[in-house]
Design an enzyme around this catalytic site. Structure first.
Site, PDB file in Angstrom:
ATOM      1  CE  LYS A   1     -54.959  32.108  94.019  1.00 51.44           C
ATOM      2  NZ  LYS A   1     -55.914  33.241  94.058  1.00 51.44           N
TER       3      LYS A   1
ATOM      4  CE1 TYR B   1     -57.125  36.415  97.337  1.00 52.61           C
ATOM      5  CE2 TYR B   1     -58.074  36.808  99.498  1.00 52.61           C
ATOM      6  CZ  TYR B   1     -57.549  35.951  98.561  1.00 52.61           C
ATOM      7  OH  TYR B   1     -57.448  34.616  98.848  1.00 52.61           O
TER       8      TYR B   1
ATOM      9  CB  VAL C   1     -60.861  32.096 100.927  1.00 56.04           C
ATOM     10  CG1 VAL C   1     -60.748  33.280  99.990  1.00 56.04           C
ATOM     11  CG2 VAL C   1     -60.709  30.779 100.184  1.00 56.04           C
TER      12      VAL C   1
ATOM     13  CB  SER D   1     -55.055  32.679  97.669  1.00 54.03           C
ATOM     14  OG  SER D   1     -56.200  32.541  96.858  1.00 54.03           O
TER      15      SER D   1
ATOM     16  CE1 TYR E   1     -55.744  28.496  91.702  1.00 54.81           C
ATOM     17  CE2 TYR E   1     -57.917  27.505  91.860  1.00 54.81           C
ATOM     18  CZ  TYR E   1     -57.075  28.570  92.079  1.00 54.81           C
ATOM     19  OH  TYR E   1     -57.551  29.710  92.679  1.00 54.81           O
TER      20      TYR E   1
END
Length: 318
Positions: free
Chosen positions: A77, A254, A272, A74, A202
């Site tokens: 992102k 998160y 993660v 992540s 992705y």
């Protein structure tokens, strides 16, 4: 005392304190659990902990085996968001993905179904990042992947950064939840491009492989408002860098982002695989890696380490 001696003294102090912080945080590595829902990530060594810091003059300090490689997950992102914002501008991007934090897990579909229009709440949750990937310009998945690789190679000075093919395939073959999110958004009109091509990009960009020193260099560029701290080259627009850092504070950890903001107080983004990228504006970029995760999906020992560094170096921006 000369200026050079003063600089060396500061670096030595930082080095010693970083090494001590890693030792203290390493006591917690066994408390976390390595991510297993992506089978390839389950192979990670749960005992690993390393950290690197890049100061604004380009000095690098490190502790632990900082050459151990892991995937961004992540953390990536932020950089697909930066590219999408450069491609389309804020108004268009945020017409399709929101700016608000969520108290739900990063892969939740609940609020996506409940709110209307069905656009994701922010770009840091999986649904939002998939929509952002849909907005990155490029002729197919490979061209879009090459764009983000090119950016990260410039940020880090590491031309060897690439996609870990084994992790990419592992993600692609175990992505039932992400496919559900993507096809729901396609049905709702939020995702406009080809679903499988967008998902492929992705998965690939989440599977880009780095080490903690690479991550610290990425963070240093954001700390310098999008310019490379050594060369001064403008890699990310200053306004876009500011947006990225804001999302790191509000959504980067998160649904533990609020707690992290209070306890550590610096913009950070976790993944993660166990990486955390943290940035202290105009001071330093930090890369941390320890694959054992807490219940929110953040590196447990990595968070402990950043808490220690924040206290030692008075890093909180608040």
């Amino acid at each position: 005392m000369t200026g050079i001696e003063t600089k060396q003294h500061i670096q030595q102090r930082y080095q010693e304190q970083l090494e001590q912080a890693v030792i203290l945080a390493s006591r917690h590595v066994k408390e976390g659990k390595v991510a297993s829902y992506i089978p390839e990530l389950a192979k990670s060594d749960p005992n690993h902990l390393s950290a690197a810091v890049v100061l604004m003059d380009g000095s690098v300090i490190a502790a632990g085996n900082t050459q151990t490689r892991f995937t961004l997950q992540s953390i990536a992102k932020l950089f697909s968001l930066a590219i999408a914002l450069a491609d389309h501008g804020c108004e268009y991007v945020f017409s399709r993905v929101g700016m608000e934090p969520t108290g739900d897990p990063f892969n939740s579909i609940m609020k996506l179904e409940a709110i209307k229009p069905h656009k994701p709440l922010n770009p840091m949750i999986n649904a939002g990042a998939i929509v952002v990937c849909d907005m990155v310009k490029g002729n197919g998945c490979e061209e879009r992947t090459e764009r983000i690789l090119s950016l990260l190679r410039k940020m880090t000075g590491n031309p060897e950064i690439c996609v870990n093919h084994a992790v990419y395939l592992s993600e692609k073959n175990s992505a039932n939840r992400n496919r559900a999110l993507a096809y729901f958004m396609k049905d709702s009109g939020v995702l406009t491009g080809d679903v499988e091509d967008t998902l492929d990009f992705y998965f690939r960009h989440c599977s880009i492989e780095v080490n903690t020193q690479d991550v610290a260099w990425m963070a240093s560029v954001l700390a310098a408002d999008g310019a490379h701290p050594v060369t001064g080259e403008r890699l990310i627009d200053e306004r876009i860098a500011g947006i990225c850092k804001t999302f790191m504070v509000t959504c980067g950890m998160y649904n533990a982002s609020g707690e992290f903001a209070i306890q550590v107080g610096i913009p950070a983004k976790s993944g993660v695989a166990g990486g955390i990228m943290a940035t202290v504006p105009m001071q330093m970029g930090i890369g941390v890696y320890s694959p054992g995760l807490d219940e929110k999906g953040n590196s447990l020992a990595g968070v402990k380490l950043l808490q220690e560094l924040s206290n030692l170096w008075n890093l909180s921006i608040f």
